[in-house]
Design a protein around this motif. Structure first.
Motif, mmCIF file in Angstrom:
data_model
loop_
_atom_site.group_PDB
_atom_site.id
_atom_site.type_symbol
_atom_site.label_atom_id
_atom_site.label_comp_id
_atom_site.label_asym_id
_atom_site.label_seq_id
_atom_site.Cartn_x
_atom_site.Cartn_y
_atom_site.Cartn_z
ATOM 1 N N ALA A 213 46.014 53.315 50.857
ATOM 2 C CA ALA A 213 45.774 51.905 50.567
ATOM 3 C C ALA A 213 44.345 51.632 50.129
ATOM 4 N N SER A 214 43.598 52.686 49.774
ATOM 5 C CA SER A 214 42.179 52.491 49.475
ATOM 6 C C SER A 214 41.965 51.644 48.222
ATOM 7 N N GLU A 215 42.840 51.759 47.254
ATOM 8 C CA GLU A 215 42.680 50.955 46.042
ATOM 9 C C GLU A 215 42.958 49.479 46.307
ATOM 10 N N GLU A 216 43.995 49.193 47.092
ATOM 11 C CA GLU A 216 44.276 47.805 47.436
ATOM 12 C C GLU A 216 43.101 47.166 48.188
ATOM 13 N N GLU A 217 42.529 47.930 49.118
ATOM 14 C CA GLU A 217 41.373 47.436 49.863
ATOM 15 C C GLU A 217 40.179 47.225 48.936
ATOM 16 N N ALA A 218 40.002 48.140 47.992
ATOM 17 C CA ALA A 218 38.901 48.017 47.042
ATOM 18 C C ALA A 218 39.066 46.782 46.161
ATOM 19 N N ALA A 219 40.292 46.503 45.740
ATOM 20 C CA ALA A 219 40.539 45.339 44.888
ATOM 21 C C ALA A 219 40.144 44.056 45.609
ATOM 22 N N SER A 267 51.932 48.872 43.245
ATOM 23 C CA SER A 267 51.286 48.002 44.227
ATOM 24 C C SER A 267 49.783 47.939 43.995
ATOM 25 N N LYS A 268 49.194 49.046 43.591
ATOM 26 C CA LYS A 268 47.749 49.079 43.343
ATOM 27 C C LYS A 268 47.388 48.271 42.105
ATOM 28 N N ILE A 269 48.178 48.438 41.052
ATOM 29 C CA ILE A 269 47.943 47.661 39.833
ATOM 30 C C ILE A 269 48.090 46.165 40.132
ATOM 31 N N ALA A 270 49.113 45.813 40.925
ATOM 32 C CA ALA A 270 49.316 44.410 41.286
ATOM 33 C C ALA A 270 48.120 43.860 42.062
ATOM 34 N N ALA A 271 47.541 44.683 42.937
ATOM 35 C CA ALA A 271 46.383 44.241 43.721
ATOM 36 C C ALA A 271 45.185 43.972 42.822
ATOM 37 N N PHE A 272 44.955 44.833 41.853
ATOM 38 C CA PHE A 272 43.830 44.629 40.935
ATOM 39 C C PHE A 272 44.062 43.416 40.037
ATOM 40 N N LYS A 273 45.278 43.252 39.579
ATOM 41 C CA LYS A 273 45.560 42.095 38.728
ATOM 42 C C LYS A 273 45.425 40.792 39.512
ATOM 43 N N LYS A 274 45.843 40.801 40.772
ATOM 44 C CA LYS A 274 45.671 39.619 41.598
ATOM 45 C C LYS A 274 44.198 39.273 41.771
#
Length: 298
Positions: A213-219, A267-274
Motif C-alpha cells: 500500500a506504499s503508493e496509496e499512502e504516498a498519493a 487501486s494505486k492509479i485511482a489513488a493518484f488520480k484522486k
C-alpha cells in the motif's frame, strides 16, 4: 544526510568472485569516496588499493568517521552487518542484498528508527546523485545531472525511466530505489519529503508497482504535503489480481475505498488520480507529463 563527493563510504561483503567486487570498482570509478572494505577473515588485504578490514570499527579507526555503508553480504548476514555499522555510528545504510528475512528487517527498522539511521533497501540498486555519487549498482551512464528527483520500488525499471528522462533532456537531481522486498527501510514518503526540501529538485517522478500500500499512502501524502510537481507511473497494470484471504488482509486493507482490490495497479492509479497527480500509462509518457506539470506550476 551526506550525499556529497566527500562522503566516506565503506563496502561490507567483499568477495573477489562475485558481483560485490565489480560493484565496488564501479562505485569507485564513478567518483564515490570508497575508503575501506569490510570482509570478515580478509583483514589486512587490499582490493584495488583500498584496505580491507575484518570489522567496521577497525575500518573506522583507520580512516576516521564513516558516513555510509553499502551492504552486499548474504541475506542471513545482513542484520549483523547492519547492526555492526549502526553501532559504529554509520547513519546511512544501503542494502543491495535481496531476500533478507522479514523478521530480521523488522529488528533493523526498529534499530534504525531509534538511532535516526536512513536505511535504503534491501533488494535495491541504492542511490545515485548523477556525476557526483553512486551508492549501489545504478548504471551511471544512463543518468545525467538535472532538476528531476526519481523515486522507485523497482531496479531495472528505474534505469529505464532514468534513460527516458535523460533522452528528453530532463536531468536528475537524485535517483533512489527503496527496494522491493516485503519489508524495506525507507519509504516513498521519506524520500518525497527529502526531495521536496531539496533546492536542486524542481519536480519528482515516482515509479511504483503492484503489491502493498506504499503508493496509496504516498498519493495521500503528496496531496496533503508536497508542493512540487509529481508525476507517477505504476508497473503491473496487467498483472493478475490475487484474492485477499484472512482477517489480517481485511484489517490492513480496510482503509482503502478507492478499489475493491487494494495493492493492484488499478487501486494505486485511482489513488493518484484522486490526489490529482498525473499518471503515465507507459514510461515514455513521463517527460510530456513533466512538461505539463512544470508549466502549470509556473
Amino acid at each position: 544526510m551526506n550525499l556529497t563527493p566527500d562522503s566516506k563510504v565503506i563496502i561490507q561483503g567483499l568477495r573477489a568472485s562475485d558481483s560485490s567486487l565489480r560493484a565496488a570498482l564501479k562505485m569507485k570509478a564513478y567518483g564515490t569516496n570508497v575508503v575501506a572494505y569490510v570482509s570478515a577473515g580478509r583483514g589486512g588485504a587490499k582490493g584495488d588499493d583500498i584496505p580491507v578490514f575484518d570489522l567496521v570499527e577497525q575500518a573506522q579507526a583507520a580512516v576516521g568517521p564513516l558516513d555510509t555503508t553499502v551492504i552486499f553480504v548474504h541475506p542471513y548476514e545482513v542484520l549483523d552487518a547492519a547492526l555492526e555499522a549502526i553501532d559504529a555510528g554509520i547513519r546511512q545504510l544501503v542494502i543491495v542484498t535481496e531476500g533478507m528475512p522479514p523478521l530480521d528487517m523488522v529488528r533493523l527498522v526498529r534499530k534504525a528508527e531509534a538511532t535516526e539511521t536512513l536505511v535504503v533497501g534491501p533488494n535495491c540498486p541504492g542511490i545515485i546523485v548523477p556525476d557526483t555519487l553512486l551508492l549501489g549498482t545504478h548504471p551511471g551512464e544512463l543518468y545525467t545531472p538535472g532538476p528531476i528527483g526519481l523515486i522507485s520500488r523497482s531496479s531495472t525499471l528505474t534505469y529505464e525511466v532514468a534513460q527516458i528522462l535523460t533522452r528528453a533532456k530532463f536531468g536528475q537531481s537524485l535517483g533512489v530505489s527503496i527496494g522491493s522486498d516485503l519489508i524495506v527501510g525507507s519509504s516513498f514518503i521519506q524520500w518525497l519529503q527529502i526531495l521536496d526540501e531539496d533546492d536542486n529538485t524542481d519536480a519528482i517522478v515516482l515509479v511504483g508497482e503492484v503489491g502493498g500500500a506504499s503508493e496509496e499512502e504516498a498519493a495521500s501524502y503528496i496531496a496533503e504535503t508536497i508542493d512540487k510537481p509529481v508525476v507517477a507511473y505504476i508497473a503491473g497494470l496487467h498483472a493478475p489480481q490475487v484474492q485477499l484471504i484472512g482477517h489480517a488482509s481485511t484489517i490492513i486493507t480496510s482503509k482503502f475505498t478507492e478499489a475493491a482490490h487494494p495493492g493492484t495497479a488499478q487501486s494505486k492509479i485511482a489513488a493518484f488520480k484522486k490526489a490529482k497527480i498525473p499518471v503515465a500509462t507507459r514510461p515514455s509518457q513521463i517527460p510530456d507529463l513533466l512538461k505539463k506539470s512544470l508549466k502549470k506550476k509556473r
